[in-house]
Motif scaffolding. Sequence first.
Motif, PDB file in Angstrom:
ATOM      1  N   MET A 193     -48.245  57.883 -16.365  1.00 32.25           N
ATOM      2  CA  MET A 193     -50.239  57.190 -16.450  1.00 32.25           C
ATOM      3  C   MET A 193     -49.961  58.359 -15.020  1.00 32.25           C
ATOM      4  O   MET A 193     -49.117  58.975 -14.966  1.00 32.25           O
ATOM      5  CB  MET A 193     -49.706  56.320 -15.669  1.00 32.25           C
ATOM      6  CG  MET A 193     -48.572  56.813 -13.948  1.00 32.25           C
ATOM      7  SD  MET A 193     -47.572  54.888 -13.826  1.00 32.25           S
ATOM      8  CE  MET A 193     -48.942  54.069 -12.061  1.00 32.25           C
ATOM      9  N   PRO A 194     -51.457  58.642 -14.636  1.00 28.38           N
ATOM     10  CA  PRO A 194     -51.719  59.572 -13.288  1.00 28.38           C
ATOM     11  C   PRO A 194     -51.493  59.013 -12.339  1.00 28.38           C
ATOM     12  O   PRO A 194     -51.726  58.192 -12.286  1.00 28.38           O
ATOM     13  CB  PRO A 194     -53.272  58.976 -14.050  1.00 28.38           C
ATOM     14  CG  PRO A 194     -53.589  57.925 -14.305  1.00 28.38           C
ATOM     15  CD  PRO A 194     -52.799  57.284 -15.387  1.00 28.38           C
ATOM     16  N   THR A 195     -51.106  60.189 -11.739  1.00 28.64           N
ATOM     17  CA  THR A 195     -51.397  60.158 -10.095  1.00 28.64           C
ATOM     18  C   THR A 195     -52.336  60.515 -10.215  1.00 28.64           C
ATOM     19  O   THR A 195     -53.488  60.617 -10.016  1.00 28.64           O
ATOM     20  CB  THR A 195     -50.323  61.849  -9.716  1.00 28.64           C
ATOM     21  OG1 THR A 195     -51.318  62.511 -10.046  1.00 28.64           O
ATOM     22  CG2 THR A 195     -49.376  62.422 -10.419  1.00 28.64           C
ATOM     23  N   GLU A 196     -52.410  60.083  -8.250  1.00 26.95           N
ATOM     24  CA  GLU A 196     -53.594  59.815  -7.764  1.00 26.95           C
ATOM     25  C   GLU A 196     -54.672  61.786  -7.728  1.00 26.95           C
ATOM     26  O   GLU A 196     -55.745  61.496  -7.354  1.00 26.95           O
ATOM     27  CB  GLU A 196     -53.146  59.402  -6.170  1.00 26.95           C
ATOM     28  CG  GLU A 196     -52.649  58.210  -5.945  1.00 26.95           C
ATOM     29  CD  GLU A 196     -52.445  57.712  -4.567  1.00 26.95           C
ATOM     30  OE1 GLU A 196     -52.455  58.632  -3.318  1.00 26.95           O
ATOM     31  OE2 GLU A 196     -52.003  56.587  -3.653  1.00 26.95           O
ATOM     32  N   SER A 197     -53.960  62.308  -7.092  1.00 25.36           N
ATOM     33  CA  SER A 197     -54.103  63.804  -7.820  1.00 25.36           C
ATOM     34  C   SER A 197     -54.635  62.971  -9.463  1.00 25.36           C
ATOM     35  O   SER A 197     -56.277  64.400  -9.341  1.00 25.36           O
ATOM     36  CB  SER A 197     -53.194  65.040  -8.107  1.00 25.36           C
ATOM     37  OG  SER A 197     -52.612  65.058  -6.318  1.00 25.36           O
ATOM     38  N   GLY A 198     -54.040  63.268 -10.183  1.00 24.60           N
ATOM     39  CA  GLY A 198     -54.218  63.034 -11.732  1.00 24.60           C
ATOM     40  C   GLY A 198     -56.243  62.624 -11.685  1.00 24.60           C
ATOM     41  O   GLY A 198     -57.101  62.707 -12.640  1.00 24.60           O
TER      42      GLY A 198
END
Length: 347
Positions: free
Chosen positions: A72-77
């Motif tokens: 899943m995407p990180t907040e940075s992603g």
Amino acid sequence: MTSAPVSELTDRARDIFRVVVESYIESGQPVGSRTISKLSALNLSPASIRNVMQDLEEFGLLAAPHTSAGRMPTESGLRLFVDGMMQAAEPSAQERAAIESQVQGAGPIEEALAGATAALSGLSACAGLVLVPKREPILKQFGFVQLSRQQALAVLVGSDGSVENRVVELPMGMTPSMLSEAANFMSATLSGLTLSEARLRMERDIGRDRQALDAAAHELITRGLAVWSEDGAQRPVLIVRGQANLIDADTAADLDRVRQLLDELEGKEEIARLLDSARSGASTRIFIGSENKLFSLSGSSVIAAPYRGQDGRVIGVVGVIGPTRLNYARVVPMVDFTAQTLSRLIG
């Protein structure tokens, strides 16, 4: 760990990253390599996709929950996706009509702002937020309704159609005719002024006005203006609608996070300060998760856009708050359109 900019990703990595983010936003679930191989036209084996996803994880753009092999995407992603890859979709004709009908069909500006939050909440399945402009109403008409021998209801009508009621203490010896005298004097003398301007007018002209106005009536006017002015500094500056939208099948599984988010919404002053920071932006601003310390625990995102008054200056902010897996491509233009609609209405 520092996230890689879009320019450092290969075409293959960008394509896989986009599929992961868009799938996660739609489902709220981690995305596996087999799912990506079925969803996309990359013609890559699950093993090749896993290798790229591992690279993206090392870049800090994806994360693997310990209970799942998917990513899943990180907040940075999410930030990378929003800033460098997202393709915004303009609001549909139905969405634009829904927003305009809620905003333009209202009466006083407060109702228009409340309508804006309700429209955004319903269309985005988030909570709608609007920061009410910090401005004093222009006075138009006044009235007093006697409640008892000691109290009266003071009614203020603004030039924008807003109506405010306050209970004031009556000076000794007030009669119904004196209440009417005070109301007529205020409407004739103070119409077109703000509250602060009206108070200054009464103080400046106190000697002259006392000759034309009974002393008790003069005292009542002074009390009424003081009550309105003092209360105006304390009135809520934030309207929130649709908090129930924040509790869905996915978030209900994490009750602590939901509880934390609702607690954060109760702290309206903190939310108002966050929205106020969007005043300086030329367009819509996006706050993702712990980028703002207010949402470091609940992991929520805010999309906010400023709206303007008659002179073109920013007077308020409208937006939504929801989970970090918001459909940014759809909601960002929706918030921006709502801000533009409010600016047209107010301007």
